[in-house]
Design a protein around this motif. Structure first.
Motif, PDB file in Angstrom:
ATOM      1  N   THR A  11       2.348  -4.203   3.028  1.00  0.00           N
ATOM      2  CA  THR A  11       1.199  -4.940   3.561  1.00  0.00           C
ATOM      3  C   THR A  11       1.631  -5.877   4.694  1.00  0.00           C
ATOM      4  O   THR A  11       0.987  -5.932   5.747  1.00  0.00           O
ATOM      5  CB  THR A  11       0.533  -5.754   2.425  1.00  0.00           C
ATOM      6  OG1 THR A  11       0.263  -4.869   1.337  1.00  0.00           O
ATOM      7  CG2 THR A  11      -0.745  -6.387   2.882  1.00  0.00           C
ATOM      8  N   ASP A  30      10.673 -12.946   4.452  1.00  0.00           N
ATOM      9  CA  ASP A  30      10.760 -12.325   3.121  1.00  0.00           C
ATOM     10  C   ASP A  30      12.063 -12.763   2.445  1.00  0.00           C
ATOM     11  O   ASP A  30      13.092 -12.918   3.085  1.00  0.00           O
ATOM     12  CB  ASP A  30      10.711 -10.799   3.214  1.00  0.00           C
ATOM     13  CG  ASP A  30      10.297 -10.170   1.886  1.00  0.00           C
ATOM     14  OD1 ASP A  30       9.160  -9.689   1.788  1.00  0.00           O
ATOM     15  OD2 ASP A  30      11.111 -10.194   0.928  1.00  0.00           O
ATOM     16  N   GLU A  38      10.310  -4.712  -2.866  1.00  0.00           N
ATOM     17  CA  GLU A  38       9.691  -5.054  -4.162  1.00  0.00           C
ATOM     18  C   GLU A  38       8.662  -3.977  -4.536  1.00  0.00           C
ATOM     19  O   GLU A  38       9.020  -2.817  -4.688  1.00  0.00           O
ATOM     20  CB  GLU A  38       9.153  -6.489  -4.120  1.00  0.00           C
ATOM     21  CG  GLU A  38      10.333  -7.469  -3.925  1.00  0.00           C
ATOM     22  CD  GLU A  38      10.146  -8.850  -4.496  1.00  0.00           C
ATOM     23  OE1 GLU A  38       9.098  -9.146  -5.081  1.00  0.00           O
ATOM     24  OE2 GLU A  38      11.075  -9.672  -4.344  1.00  0.00           O
ATOM     25  N   SER A  40       6.610  -2.217  -3.005  1.00  0.00           N
ATOM     26  CA  SER A  40       6.465  -1.080  -2.097  1.00  0.00           C
ATOM     27  C   SER A  40       7.665  -0.134  -2.156  1.00  0.00           C
ATOM     28  O   SER A  40       7.744   0.808  -1.378  1.00  0.00           O
ATOM     29  CB  SER A  40       6.263  -1.597  -0.666  1.00  0.00           C
ATOM     30  OG  SER A  40       5.179  -2.500  -0.623  1.00  0.00           O
ATOM     31  N   ASN A  43       6.722   3.495  -5.243  1.00  0.00           N
ATOM     32  CA  ASN A  43       5.402   3.780  -5.837  1.00  0.00           C
ATOM     33  C   ASN A  43       5.143   5.287  -5.895  1.00  0.00           C
ATOM     34  O   ASN A  43       6.018   6.087  -5.573  1.00  0.00           O
ATOM     35  CB  ASN A  43       4.300   2.996  -5.111  1.00  0.00           C
ATOM     36  CG  ASN A  43       4.063   3.494  -3.702  1.00  0.00           C
ATOM     37  OD1 ASN A  43       4.395   4.613  -3.351  1.00  0.00           O
ATOM     38  ND2 ASN A  43       3.480   2.647  -2.878  1.00  0.00           N
ATOM     39  N   GLY A  44       3.918   5.646  -6.309  1.00  0.00           N
ATOM     40  CA  GLY A  44       3.606   7.054  -6.534  1.00  0.00           C
ATOM     41  C   GLY A  44       3.543   7.917  -5.279  1.00  0.00           C
ATOM     42  O   GLY A  44       3.450   9.136  -5.378  1.00  0.00           O
ATOM     43  N   GLN A  46       1.225   8.371  -3.084  1.00  0.00           N
ATOM     44  CA  GLN A  46      -0.038   9.026  -2.727  1.00  0.00           C
ATOM     45  C   GLN A  46      -0.872   8.230  -1.720  1.00  0.00           C
ATOM     46  O   GLN A  46      -1.064   7.024  -1.903  1.00  0.00           O
ATOM     47  CB  GLN A  46      -0.912   9.216  -3.972  1.00  0.00           C
ATOM     48  CG  GLN A  46      -0.358  10.186  -4.968  1.00  0.00           C
ATOM     49  CD  GLN A  46      -1.376  10.550  -6.035  1.00  0.00           C
ATOM     50  OE1 GLN A  46      -2.197   9.732  -6.435  1.00  0.00           O
ATOM     51  NE2 GLN A  46      -1.325  11.789  -6.503  1.00  0.00           N
ATOM     52  N   ILE A 224      10.246 -18.448   0.522  1.00  0.00           N
ATOM     53  CA  ILE A 224       9.192 -19.408   0.867  1.00  0.00           C
ATOM     54  C   ILE A 224       8.987 -20.326  -0.337  1.00  0.00           C
ATOM     55  O   ILE A 224       8.701 -19.851  -1.436  1.00  0.00           O
ATOM     56  CB  ILE A 224       7.875 -18.672   1.207  1.00  0.00           C
ATOM     57  CG1 ILE A 224       8.103 -17.748   2.411  1.00  0.00           C
ATOM     58  CG2 ILE A 224       6.740 -19.645   1.464  1.00  0.00           C
ATOM     59  CD1 ILE A 224       7.096 -16.641   2.517  1.00  0.00           C
ATOM     60  N   GLY A 386      -3.417  -3.947  -5.393  1.00  0.00           N
ATOM     61  CA  GLY A 386      -3.431  -3.263  -6.684  1.00  0.00           C
ATOM     62  C   GLY A 386      -2.848  -1.870  -6.685  1.00  0.00           C
ATOM     63  O   GLY A 386      -1.707  -1.657  -6.260  1.00  0.00           O
ATOM     64  N   THR A 387      -3.663  -0.903  -7.148  1.00  0.00           N
ATOM     65  CA  THR A 387      -3.172   0.469  -7.326  1.00  0.00           C
ATOM     66  C   THR A 387      -3.122   1.247  -6.014  1.00  0.00           C
ATOM     67  O   THR A 387      -2.642   2.371  -5.993  1.00  0.00           O
ATOM     68  CB  THR A 387      -4.111   1.255  -8.277  1.00  0.00           C
ATOM     69  OG1 THR A 387      -5.394   1.344  -7.675  1.00  0.00           O
ATOM     70  CG2 THR A 387      -4.250   0.570  -9.631  1.00  0.00           C
ATOM     71  N   GLY A 389      -2.127   0.087  -2.620  1.00  0.00           N
ATOM     72  CA  GLY A 389      -1.547  -0.611  -1.467  1.00  0.00           C
ATOM     73  C   GLY A 389      -1.027   0.304  -0.374  1.00  0.00           C
ATOM     74  O   GLY A 389      -1.090  -0.041   0.816  1.00  0.00           O
ATOM     75  N   TRP A 390      -0.508   1.451  -0.726  1.00  0.00           N
ATOM     76  CA  TRP A 390       0.014   2.404   0.272  1.00  0.00           C
ATOM     77  C   TRP A 390      -1.169   3.067   0.973  1.00  0.00           C
ATOM     78  O   TRP A 390      -1.212   3.189   2.188  1.00  0.00           O
ATOM     79  CB  TRP A 390       0.917   3.385  -0.452  1.00  0.00           C
ATOM     80  CG  TRP A 390       1.577   4.551   0.220  1.00  0.00           C
ATOM     81  CD1 TRP A 390       1.955   5.699  -0.419  1.00  0.00           C
ATOM     82  CD2 TRP A 390       1.989   4.724   1.587  1.00  0.00           C
ATOM     83  NE1 TRP A 390       2.558   6.561   0.468  1.00  0.00           N
ATOM     84  CE2 TRP A 390       2.585   5.987   1.694  1.00  0.00           C
ATOM     85  CE3 TRP A 390       1.889   3.937   2.732  1.00  0.00           C
ATOM     86  CZ2 TRP A 390       3.097   6.495   2.891  1.00  0.00           C
ATOM     87  CZ3 TRP A 390       2.394   4.437   3.938  1.00  0.00           C
ATOM     88  CH2 TRP A 390       2.991   5.694   4.011  1.00  0.00           C
ATOM     89  N   THR A 391      -2.178   3.440   0.182  1.00  0.00           N
ATOM     90  CA  THR A 391      -3.367   4.096   0.739  1.00  0.00           C
ATOM     91  C   THR A 391      -4.101   3.168   1.720  1.00  0.00           C
ATOM     92  O   THR A 391      -4.582   3.607   2.764  1.00  0.00           O
ATOM     93  CB  THR A 391      -4.334   4.468  -0.414  1.00  0.00           C
ATOM     94  OG1 THR A 391      -3.617   5.255  -1.365  1.00  0.00           O
ATOM     95  CG2 THR A 391      -5.544   5.225   0.089  1.00  0.00           C
TER      96      THR A 391
END
Ligand SMILES: Cc1cc2nc3c(=O)[nH]c(=O)nc-3n(C[C@H](O)[C@H](O)[C@H](O)COP(=O)(O)OP(=O)(O)OC[C@H]3O[C@@H](n4cnc5c(N)ncnc54)[C@H](O)[C@@H]3O)c2cc1C
Length: 419
Positions: A11, A30, A38, A40, A43-44, A46, A224, A386-387, A389-391
């Motif tokens: 993000t 960061d 972290e 990212s 993940n799956g 998709q 931070i 949430g579920t 973030g990549w999309t």
């Protein structure tokens, strides 16, 4: 104007890219030594435009009750004394009301369609390498009861311009021959041909490199500690490096992209973000037999597990645990995913080389991210994905850059701070 982006997950990095392209002077902070380390990270994989329905839907409370007390349940709620956990759980129940589910689904669908288009043009423009596959997603249903509602889902998707169609066993096998071992058990499926898959971590790292080339400065290994503010105006971020030295970084505006850690940073300003960590797991393993490892990304709707081919590796992800910020992987969860692989895709991977990972989905109760203007003069949000973030990453970041430039983004989405 100089903008400080707080967080270099998918993000934060996409936010940095679209802001830089819109003409802002951008820096990113960061605590990790590199981008995407972290949630990212594994993940799956998709890009799942065809799955806009949030977990919070009218059937969720009953399903959760059925799973209660089962250690292998796809969803696990470990009650704690943390009031934030209970507040989130109650808000989740509220989002299960039919009207709210409909509203959330529509908002996510609109943002997801926009996001997939942004990702496509970014890929074409920059030629980023991230094990991209554009073969769609196949949703699998192993019980007739679950498959019964699939037609309605396809109709909802069609209303949002998302192509998807019901498939029988034969068609599913033709789309993905690696399903041969379970073909006689599948009740049916939905094929969404425009969905994609790819490695979100590799994408994040490749885009971070392009950001640097475009003049974005990354402060890695920089934690931070807090936001320093005068009334509603953020003056600076107090930071600490790996050696424990503290300092301050300041800018004209600040964008919070800290995933599950976003609420704690802004709480002292009186901002209450409805984000809570929902822990998930993945296994990544080298493909042992290419003929048995699917090239089409799969969503097993019955087991709540997704599977994506990432080059010569297979990634299988799933499970949801509401139990705080602990990211230590529970080996029992890993065994559950391996059992799924052995049952659904026997021989696809070498289990001895499987790597188990756990990450925290920064989830809002309705799974709609928080994008737009925060309270105060120069505070912005792009967090709580949430579920999905990549999309939703590219679309959320492009929309935020439009908002910060004073424009109106295309998606019909409840952006924060917009009348
Ligand atoms: C098992 C699993 C499977 C998933 N599958 C999919 C999928 O198939 N498709 C999909 O679209 N989405 C999927 N997701 C969701 C997606 O991975 C997340 O929504 C997304 O990664 C969130 O990105 P982020 O940048 O908001 O958070 P993060 O990647 O966690 O980034 C936040 C960053 O903030 C930094 N940070 C936090 N606190 C501080 C601090 N105090 N100081 C400095 N830095 C700090 C962290 O180091 C981190 O780099 C999945 C998630 C999980 C867990």
């Amino acid at each position: 104007m100089h903008v400080l982006v707080l967080g270099a997950g998918i993000t934060g990095v996409t936010t940095a890219w679209y802001l830089r392209r819109a003409g802002f002077d951008v820096s990113v902070i960061d605590r990790q030594p590199a981008a995407g380390l972290e949630t990212s990270y594994a993940n799956g994989g998709q890009i799942s435009v065809s799955h806009p329905e949030p977990w919070a839907n009218p059937s969720a409370p009953l399903i959760a009750l059925r799973w209660l007390g089962r250690s292998d349940a796809p969803l696990r709620f470990r009650p704690s004394r943390d009031p934030a956990q209970w507040r989130w759980a109650l808000a989740f129940l509220r989002e299960c009301l039919p009207g709210r589910t409909r509203r959330n689904t529509e908002a996510i669908a609109s943002l997801a369609v926009y996001s997939a288009a942004q990702l496509r043009s970014l890929r074409e423009e920059l030629g980023l390498g991230y094990e991209f596959l554009g073969r769609g997603i196949l949703h699998l249903f192993f019980s007739q009861r679950e498959f019964r509602d699939a037609g309605e889902r396809v109709e909802i998707l069609a209303r949002h311009g998302i192509r998807a169609r019901l498939c029988g066993r034969g068609e599913m096998l033709a789309i993905e021959p690696a399903l041969a071992a379970v073909a006689d058990r599948i009740a049916g499926g939905i094929h969404a041909p425009d969905d994609e898959s790819g490695d979100a971590f590799r994408f994040t790292q490749a885009l971070a490199a392009r950001c640097e080339e475009a003049g974005v400065h990354f402060y890695y290994g920089t934690r931070i500690r807090r936001l320093l503010h005068t009334g509603g105006l953020i003056d600076a971020v107090e930071v600490e490096d790996a050696a424990g030295h503290t300092g301050q970084l300041s800018a004209g505006a600040y964008v919070v992209c800290l995933g599950s850690y976003s609420p704690a940073l802004v709480a002292p300003l009186g901002e209450r973000l409805p984000i809570y960590p929902v822990k998930g797991y993945s296994i990544t393993a080298p493909v042992a037999d290419p003929a048995r490892a699917p090239m089409v990304s799969l969503t097993d709707e019955s087991a709540r597990i997704v599977c994506s081919r990432l080059g010569d590796r297979l990634r299988v992800a799933g499970t949801a645990e509401l139990n705080g910020f602990d990211t230590t992987p529970d080996p029992l969860r890993g065994q559950g995913i391996l059992r799924w692989l052995e049952d659904r895709l026997p021989g696809a991977i070498d289990p001895a080389k499987a790597q188990l990972w756990a990450g925290l989905r920064p989830a809002t109760p309705g799974n709609t991210p928080l994008i737009g203007k925060g309270g105060g003069v120069n505070l912005w949000y792009n967090t709580g994905h949430g579920t999905l973030g990549w999309t939703l990453a590219c679309g959320s970041a492009a929309a935020l850059a439009t908002l910060m430039g004073g424009g109106r983004p295309d998606p019909r989405f409840p952006f924060l701070g917009r009348a």
